[in-house]
Design a protein around this motif. Structure first.
Motif, PDB file in Angstrom:
ATOM      1  N   GLN A 162       3.472   2.531   2.989  1.00 16.16           N
ATOM      2  CA  GLN A 162       4.052   3.821   3.339  1.00 16.16           C
ATOM      3  C   GLN A 162       3.059   4.613   4.172  1.00 16.16           C
ATOM      4  O   GLN A 162       1.936   4.901   3.731  1.00 16.16           O
ATOM      5  CB  GLN A 162       4.437   4.646   2.106  1.00 16.16           C
ATOM      6  CG  GLN A 162       5.075   5.986   2.502  1.00 16.16           C
ATOM      7  CD  GLN A 162       6.000   6.556   1.458  1.00 16.16           C
ATOM      8  OE1 GLN A 162       5.646   7.486   0.761  1.00 16.16           O
ATOM      9  NE2 GLN A 162       7.206   5.997   1.345  1.00 16.16           N
ATOM     10  N   GLU A 163       3.476   4.953   5.403  1.00 19.97           N
ATOM     11  CA  GLU A 163       2.726   5.888   6.237  1.00 19.97           C
ATOM     12  C   GLU A 163       2.890   7.250   5.568  1.00 19.97           C
ATOM     13  O   GLU A 163       3.981   7.803   5.520  1.00 19.97           O
ATOM     14  CB  GLU A 163       3.281   5.902   7.666  1.00 19.97           C
ATOM     15  CG  GLU A 163       2.515   6.780   8.614  1.00 19.97           C
ATOM     16  CD  GLU A 163       1.131   6.233   8.977  1.00 19.97           C
ATOM     17  OE1 GLU A 163       0.188   7.045   8.997  1.00 19.97           O
ATOM     18  OE2 GLU A 163       0.998   5.022   9.230  1.00 19.97           O
ATOM     19  N   ALA A 164       1.766   7.793   5.058  1.00 18.02           N
ATOM     20  CA  ALA A 164       1.857   8.855   4.060  1.00 18.02           C
ATOM     21  C   ALA A 164       2.138  10.239   4.615  1.00 18.02           C
ATOM     22  O   ALA A 164       2.300  11.172   3.831  1.00 18.02           O
ATOM     23  CB  ALA A 164       0.581   8.889   3.223  1.00 18.02           C
ATOM     24  N   ALA A 165       2.213  10.391   5.931  1.00 15.67           N
ATOM     25  CA  ALA A 165       2.536  11.712   6.482  1.00 15.67           C
ATOM     26  C   ALA A 165       3.095  11.562   7.878  1.00 15.67           C
ATOM     27  O   ALA A 165       2.347  11.334   8.823  1.00 15.67           O
ATOM     28  CB  ALA A 165       1.317  12.622   6.482  1.00 15.67           C
ATOM     29  N   LEU A 166       4.404  11.685   8.001  1.00 13.63           N
ATOM     30  CA  LEU A 166       5.047  11.677   9.305  1.00 13.63           C
ATOM     31  C   LEU A 166       5.301  13.126   9.712  1.00 13.63           C
ATOM     32  O   LEU A 166       6.323  13.721   9.366  1.00 13.63           O
ATOM     33  CB  LEU A 166       6.363  10.891   9.262  1.00 13.63           C
ATOM     34  CG  LEU A 166       6.254   9.398   8.974  1.00 13.63           C
ATOM     35  CD1 LEU A 166       7.639   8.775   8.892  1.00 13.63           C
ATOM     36  CD2 LEU A 166       5.406   8.680  10.032  1.00 13.63           C
ATOM     37  N   GLY A 167       4.340  13.702  10.412  1.00  9.90           N
ATOM     38  CA  GLY A 167       4.456  15.091  10.841  1.00  9.90           C
ATOM     39  C   GLY A 167       3.153  15.552  11.442  1.00  9.90           C
ATOM     40  O   GLY A 167       2.078  15.054  11.082  1.00  9.90           O
ATOM     41  N   ALA A 168       3.223  16.487  12.366  1.00  3.28           N
ATOM     42  CA  ALA A 168       2.023  16.967  13.042  1.00  3.28           C
ATOM     43  C   ALA A 168       1.230  17.904  12.138  1.00  3.28           C
ATOM     44  O   ALA A 168       1.765  18.858  11.596  1.00  3.28           O
ATOM     45  CB  ALA A 168       2.411  17.700  14.328  1.00  3.28           C
ATOM     46  N   ASP A 210       0.855  -1.186   0.000  1.00  4.01           N
ATOM     47  CA  ASP A 210       0.000   0.000   0.000  1.00  4.01           C
ATOM     48  C   ASP A 210       0.890   1.234   0.000  1.00  4.01           C
ATOM     49  O   ASP A 210       1.513   1.575   1.004  1.00  4.01           O
ATOM     50  CB  ASP A 210      -0.909  -0.013   1.238  1.00  4.01           C
ATOM     51  CG  ASP A 210      -2.063   0.963   1.121  1.00  4.01           C
ATOM     52  OD1 ASP A 210      -1.837   2.087   0.628  1.00  4.01           O
ATOM     53  OD2 ASP A 210      -3.190   0.631   1.532  1.00  4.01           O
ATOM     54  N   ALA A 211       0.926   1.915  -1.128  1.00  3.42           N
ATOM     55  CA  ALA A 211       1.854   3.028  -1.312  1.00  3.42           C
ATOM     56  C   ALA A 211       1.366   4.341  -0.728  1.00  3.42           C
ATOM     57  O   ALA A 211       2.070   5.354  -0.830  1.00  3.42           O
ATOM     58  CB  ALA A 211       2.162   3.210  -2.806  1.00  3.42           C
ATOM     59  N   HIS A 212       0.165   4.341  -0.115  1.00  3.42           N
ATOM     60  CA  HIS A 212      -0.333   5.577   0.512  1.00  3.42           C
ATOM     61  C   HIS A 212      -1.424   5.201   1.492  1.00  3.42           C
ATOM     62  O   HIS A 212      -2.574   4.988   1.118  1.00  3.42           O
ATOM     63  CB  HIS A 212      -0.875   6.536  -0.556  1.00  3.42           C
ATOM     64  CG  HIS A 212      -1.276   7.875  -0.008  1.00  3.42           C
ATOM     65  ND1 HIS A 212      -0.566   9.024  -0.285  1.00  3.42           N
ATOM     66  CD2 HIS A 212      -2.302   8.260   0.783  1.00  3.42           C
ATOM     67  CE1 HIS A 212      -1.142  10.057   0.313  1.00  3.42           C
ATOM     68  NE2 HIS A 212      -2.210   9.603   0.978  1.00  3.42           N
ATOM     69  N   VAL A 213      -1.052   5.127   2.771  1.00  2.99           N
ATOM     70  CA  VAL A 213      -2.010   4.724   3.797  1.00  2.99           C
ATOM     71  C   VAL A 213      -1.727   5.530   5.057  1.00  2.99           C
ATOM     72  O   VAL A 213      -0.623   6.059   5.244  1.00  2.99           O
ATOM     73  CB  VAL A 213      -1.912   3.201   4.067  1.00  2.99           C
ATOM     74  CG1 VAL A 213      -0.617   2.854   4.770  1.00  2.99           C
ATOM     75  CG2 VAL A 213      -3.120   2.670   4.829  1.00  2.99           C
ATOM     76  N   HIS A 214      -2.727   5.633   5.926  1.00  3.85           N
ATOM     77  CA  HIS A 214      -2.596   6.420   7.159  1.00  3.85           C
ATOM     78  C   HIS A 214      -2.981   5.550   8.359  1.00  3.85           C
ATOM     79  O   HIS A 214      -4.049   5.729   8.950  1.00  3.85           O
ATOM     80  CB  HIS A 214      -3.493   7.657   7.097  1.00  3.85           C
ATOM     81  CG  HIS A 214      -3.185   8.609   5.986  1.00  3.85           C
ATOM     82  ND1 HIS A 214      -2.208   9.581   6.090  1.00  3.85           N
ATOM     83  CD2 HIS A 214      -3.722   8.740   4.754  1.00  3.85           C
ATOM     84  CE1 HIS A 214      -2.166  10.279   4.963  1.00  3.85           C
ATOM     85  NE2 HIS A 214      -3.073   9.780   4.135  1.00  3.85           N
ATOM     86  N   LEU A 215      -2.107   4.620   8.733  1.00  7.01           N
ATOM     87  CA  LEU A 215      -2.416   3.793   9.895  1.00  7.01           C
ATOM     88  C   LEU A 215      -2.469   4.636  11.168  1.00  7.01           C
ATOM     89  O   LEU A 215      -3.268   4.371  12.067  1.00  7.01           O
ATOM     90  CB  LEU A 215      -1.376   2.681  10.051  1.00  7.01           C
ATOM     91  CG  LEU A 215      -1.355   1.569   9.016  1.00  7.01           C
ATOM     92  CD1 LEU A 215      -0.539   0.401   9.533  1.00  7.01           C
ATOM     93  CD2 LEU A 215      -2.754   1.108   8.653  1.00  7.01           C
TER      94      LEU A 215
END
Length: 537
Positions: free
Chosen positions: A220-226, A63-68
């Motif tokens: 890929q966790e698609a956003a590592l940032g607040a 999964d190339a774009h996911v938000h676990l």
């Protein structure tokens, strides 16, 4: 030393069904593919046996774009996903608020089509949560619903200007009405209390096991940032990696802050390089930056080349083309790939223009991609292949759902229906394809996404009109994009069932190539293998 022989299989790899029915694995690596006898000779004695029962065995889906992390947070909050009416939403909010002693009521997942186009009202939420601030994100996580106490806590009133990257919906007197779009969410979300890292980590672990059960071996966790009321999920992932409890192959994309200025580019690049090195050393590859260029069509925040229906608006652009054209080459030169969120055709063009500024030698060292790609101008389709940019598709959206009919097409015009999600055109133009889900916005089950990619119809609506004439992919291309394409994009060691590759595999309960396309969505994963070990299914 461990060994596994998978027999009675229909083997799919490298874009086609192979002339083989058995796979041999030793110490986490595929060592042979062929007949049962030839594989047994190659693997040797002492192997365990796994009967695929005639099911399709593919490389593990990626999964190339996911938000676990978002899903883990949603589980800790007031969950409105799946609520089919305002009555149900009201009941869930009241019940959650009654049971929660927290100083804020936070949650989300509400369906935007249940509210008017201007969004939900603060006064409605005031009646449900009268005693403290409340902030509830929509199902797309691109908009939020705030009550009056939350608006007051953030100091929002008629004099508050819209942020450059968002919009505050207002009543006839100019006062905030309760709906916040895109960056306007952050005006309230910055006040939210932070969750415990351990709580988020437990949620990510549970969801990662759900992914594995669906045949997804990497992501890929698609956003590592607040941003938007969510914390940076890096610490939660690192917590799991230190424990040794995370079984799938996770990667991440480092969030590019919306307030980045040209003067801050060099510092951000250095920051991204440092974080990527530290994360990789801990087992979380993240040599990728997440650059969000626009919003979504349904709230008129996606950046379009032509105005939205009935207005002169063309949406929002979160970064100027000049900044994109400076930032992207700087990141690529430092060995950091760029993962772009681009929904509108203007945003896609801005991204491609940024990639065009990258010297070819730097482009070839990284794997750049543009996710979502809901609208692409025809002149830009061929640029993906020319600039070596992967089209990171979320195929589950590429059908005429109620949201498409009620909110998307009325906003951009019915005449643009054939321009939505042009995966077929990209494939024919030679673009490299990868796939992802954008879960929790859509299903993380790859077979649901593959079904839509092939049929362009919702999984349970076989008689629906397909969306987009000629933009369907065939079954082989769809599976290949969701396995080999995504694995290549994220630099993962699986992606193919060939000797010498990591044994990351998914086993289905049937061979969908022998059935009618209308039944693809009924395919179920029955076993998932990561590095030669059965870990899900």
């Amino acid at each position: 030393m461990s060994a596994l022989i998978i027999g009675n299989a229909v083997v799919f790899s490298d874009g086609r069904v192979q002339d083989a029915d058995t796979i041999g694995i030793r110490d986490g690596i595929v060592v042979a593919v062929g007949t049962l006898a030839s594989v047994q000779d190659a693997v040797g004695t002492g192997a365990d046996d796994l009967d695929a029962r005639g099911g399709l065995v593919t490389p593990g889906f990626v999964d190339a774009h996911v938000h676990l992390g978002v899903g883990a947070m949603d589980a800790l909050r007031c969950d409105l996903s799946g609520a089919a009416s305002l009555v149900e939403i009201d009941a869930r909010v009241r019940a959650f608020a009654a049971d929660s002693p927290a100083p804020w009521v936070v949650g989300g997942g509400w369906d935007p089509t249940l509210f008017p186009a201007s969004g939900p009202q603060a006064t409605h939420l005031d009646a449900l949560v009268p005693d403290r601030p409340a902030l509830l994100l929509d199902a797309d996580h691109h908009g939020a619903w705030a009550n009056s106490a939350a608006l007051a806590a953030a100091g929002l009133d008629a004099s508050t200007p819209d942020p450059a990257d968002g919009r505050i919906e207002r009543d006839t007197d100019g006062r905030p009405s309760g709906a916040l779009r895109e960056g306007a969410m952050q005006l309230v979300a910055r006040l939210l209390p932070s969750p415990a890292t351990e709580d988020v980590a437990r949620g990510i672990l549970r969801l990662s096991r759900d992914l594995l059960g669906a045949g997804v071996t990497g992501w890929q966790e698609a956003a590592l940032g607040a941003y938007g009321g969510f914390p940076d999920f890096t610490d939660a992932y690192l917590h799991l990696l230190r424990q040794g409890s995370l079984r799938g192959r996770a990667t991440g994309a480092i969030w590019v802050p919306r307030d980045l200025t040209p003067d801050g580019v060099d510092a951000f690049v250095a920051h991204a390089v440092g974080r990527a090195r530290a994360n990789a050393a801990a087992g979380l590859p993240s040599a990728t930056a997440k650059l969000m260029l626009d919003g979504i069509v349904e709230t008129r925040t996606a950046h379009l080349l032509e105005p939205y229906v009935g207005s002169e608006e063309r949406g929002l652009s979160y970064f100027s083309p000049a900044l994109v054209q400076r930032l992207v080459p700087a990141l690529n030169a430092a060995g950091i790939a760029v993962h772009v969120h681009a929904i509108g055709d203007a945003a896609v063009r801005d991204a491609l223009d940024g990639f065009a500024r990258v010297p070819p030698a730097d482009r070839q060292r990284v794997r750049n991609h543009i996710a979502h790609i809901q609208l692409i101008h025809p002149d830009d389709v061929a640029r993906f292949a020319a600039l070596e940019v992967t089209a990171n598709a979320q195929p589950f959206w590429a059908c005429a759902t109620a949201l498409t009919r009620q909110a998307t097409l009325p906003t951009i015009g019915d005449d643009r229906a054939d321009e939505l999600y042009v995966f077929g055109s990209l494939h024919r133009a030679g673009a490299r394809l990868a796939m992802g889900s954008d879960w929790p916005v859509s299903s993380f089950d790859p077979w649901q996404g593959v079904h839509v990619a092939v049929t362009r119809r919702p999984p349970t609506e076989p008689d629906a009109t397909p969306l987009g004439d000629g933009e369907a992919l065939d079954l082989a291309a769809s599976i290949d994009a969701y396995t080999r394409g995504s694995a290549h994009l994220l630099g993962l060691p699986g992606g193919a069932i060939t000797p010498g590759r990591a044994a990351d595999l998914a086993i289905a309960d049937r061979d969908p190539f022998t059935g009618h396309p209308a039944g693809i969505h009924e395919t179920r994963n029955v076993a998932t293998i990561v590095a030669g070990e059965v870990v899900g299914g």
